[in-house]
Scaffold this motif. Structure first.
Motif, short mmCIF file in Angstrom:
data_model
loop_
_atom_site.label_atom_id
_atom_site.label_comp_id
_atom_site.label_asym_id
_atom_site.label_seq_id
_atom_site.Cartn_x
_atom_site.Cartn_y
_atom_site.Cartn_z
N ARG A 354 0.96 -1.40 0.00
CA ARG A 354 -0.17 -0.25 -0.11
C ARG A 354 0.46 1.17 0.19
NH1 ARG A 354 -4.93 1.55 -0.36
NH2 ARG A 354 -5.97 -0.76 -0.90
N ASP A 355 2.17 0.96 0.49
CA ASP A 355 2.80 2.31 0.41
C ASP A 355 4.07 3.07 -1.07
OD1 ASP A 355 2.94 2.42 3.19
OD2 ASP A 355 4.78 2.03 3.96
N PHE A 356 3.36 1.27 -1.98
CA PHE A 356 3.93 2.20 -2.92
C PHE A 356 2.37 2.92 -3.91
CE2 PHE A 356 7.32 -1.11 -1.43
CZ PHE A 356 8.21 -0.27 -2.17
N LEU A 357 1.67 2.02 -3.55
CA LEU A 357 0.28 2.35 -4.01
C LEU A 357 -0.31 4.04 -3.91
CD1 LEU A 357 -3.28 1.12 -4.35
CD2 LEU A 357 -2.97 3.20 -3.41
N THR A 358 0.15 4.36 -2.54
CA THR A 358 0.11 5.68 -1.88
C THR A 358 1.47 6.68 -2.72
OG1 THR A 358 -1.24 4.97 0.21
CG2 THR A 358 0.33 7.05 -0.36
N ALA A 359 2.57 6.19 -2.55
CA ALA A 359 3.75 6.96 -2.91
C ALA A 359 3.42 7.55 -5.49
CB ALA A 359 4.65 5.58 -3.28
N ALA A 360 2.75 6.11 -5.13
CA ALA A 360 2.16 6.50 -6.87
C ALA A 360 1.44 7.04 -6.90
CB ALA A 360 1.74 4.59 -7.64
#
Ligand SMILES: *Cc1c(COP(=O)(O)O)cnc(C)c1O
Length: 405
Positions: A354-360
């Motif tokens: 989810r951290d990658f999704l949010t950063a994206a």
């Protein structure tokens, strides 16, 4: 025309049931693989509405099918049939193993019909007591109470009272386990050829062949849930064609409508015969608008240009992801097929998809997760090379941020 009231993300918390927690932005417009939010900020879309927008946003062939049918006939109910439903059914049967089609409005409803049909077929042909459904851990089949109970995550079906019975779960790709559990009491085995929500986990070739053989041995129907893998996403019209293993019942939804709600259950004439008049139904199933759009999706997707193009795009995605990984060392593996890929996070980043999704999203890119350890990509099958390049440049910036944090 009256002025439209203004709404924001805060409105969601005031008026919506809290079963979702949507992002802070509200998209208002899409074109191809790009989306714009209320502020006019533009995003590259690698999510495709969770593997739905198979031809991107507002594809001209789909828009024109919708407009054309929208000025002709919207709805009839199943007391009458209609031309788009029949044309689509003809195209689906021509292109697959299937001889009969049942329409629903979603993946869950297509699966609900499949499971009811499997039970009824067993009753018709083998008598009472042959009612066991075997499914796999981590599988996902929808959110109606029957389908979510068949699904392989008990957490999703807990807390709603007594569950439908005679449903057993095994680990995916565990052929020995299936051999031990399956018996003449089994009416159906249900599997995704590649688990989507469960983490982009393809069935092993030997497993899927073995499941077919065990179903044959015990007169159990093999049901492939291709709600996520179907309609071109694998680089084949349906993933079963890639495996060369044919199911008895197949369910399709998501990409089938390209963004318009529709589901379908595909089966043989012999099996279909068990859903006699009055045994099952749906007010909207076979709705002319939905079928007209799905017919247009099928006309575009089921062509060598588009299906071969999926394989080319998969190669581009894998090259970009490998290059990003060479710099930041965040993925253990990139797996999946066609335009349904999962980047599996390395041990250091476990649980942080989810951290990658949010950063994206911060970098103006839409991606998906599949569980806590997999970043999932399910873009348009016709996304341009330039959009892939731009999206991947944004993804690299997102990865760099997570890696530096
Ligand atoms: C999304 C999904 C479903 C459920 O489809 P809905 O349209 O949300 O009901 C079922 N099976 C699989 C494999 C899915 O990915």
């Amino acid at each position: 025309m009256s002025e439209q009231m203004s709404v924001s993300r805060a409105t969601f918390d005031e008026v919506m049931v809290p079963n979702y927690n949507p992002a802070a932005i509200i998209p208002v417009r899409g074109q191809g693989a790009r989306v714009w939010d209320q502020e006019g900020k533009e995003y590259v879309d690698f999510a495709g509405g969770i593997a739905v927008n198979v031809l991107g946003h507002c594809h001209p062939a789909l828009v024109s099918a919708l407009k054309e049918q929208g000025e002709k006939l919207w709805h009839l109910s199943n007391t009458m049939t209609n031309e788009p439903a029949l044309r689509l059914a003809k195209k689906l049967t021509d292109a697959t193993f299937a001889e009969r089609i049942y329409y629903a409005n979603s993946g869950a409803e297509a699966n609900e019909a499949a499971f009811k049909l499997a039970r009824r077929y067993a009753l018709d042909h083998f008598g009472a007591g042959k009612d066991q459904i075997i499914s796999f851990n981590k599988s996902f089949h929808g959110r109606t109470f029957f389908t979510v109970t068949v699904g392989g995550q008990a957490a999703y079906s807990d807390g709603f009272g007594p569950k439908p019975g005679a449903i057993d779960h095994l680990d995916f790709n565990d052929l020995a386990g299936l051999e031990a559990l399956i018996s003449d009491k089994t009416c159906a085995v249900i599997m995704e050829p590649m688990q989507g929500e469960g983490g982009i986990i393809p069935a092993e070739q030997a497993f899927i062949e073995g499941v077919r053989a065990l179903c044959d041995k015990h007169n159990a129907l093999l049901v492939f849930d291709e709600v996520q893998t179907g309609m071109g996403r694998s680089g084949y019209l349906y993933a079963y064609q890639k495996y060369g293993v044919t199911p008895d019942i197949l369910t399709s939804a998501k990409s089938l409508g390209g963004g318009f709600p529709i589901g379908a259950m595909l089966t043989t004439a012999k099996i279909a015969a068990s859903l006699k008049v009055g045994t099952h139904g749906s007010t909207y199933g076979g709705n002319p608008l939905a079928c007209a759009v799905a017919e247009a999706v099928m006309d575009v997707v089921n062509t060598p240009e588009v299906l071969d193009g999926v394989k080319q795009r998969e190669a581009w995605f894998r090259e970009h992801l490998a290059a990003i990984n060479a710099k930041y060392d965040v993925f253990k593996e990139v797996r999946g097929m066609g335009m349904l890929l999962g980047a599996v996070l390395s041990d250091k980043y476990q649980g942080r998809a989810r951290d990658f999704l949010t950063a994206a999203v911060d970098e103006q890119l839409m991606v998906l997760v599949a569980g806590m350890d997999v970043v999932r990509f399910a873009p348009s099958l016709v996304i341009s090379e330039a959009d892939i390049k731009e999206g991947m440049a944004r993804f690299e910036r997102a990865v760099a941020k997570v890696a530096a944090a």
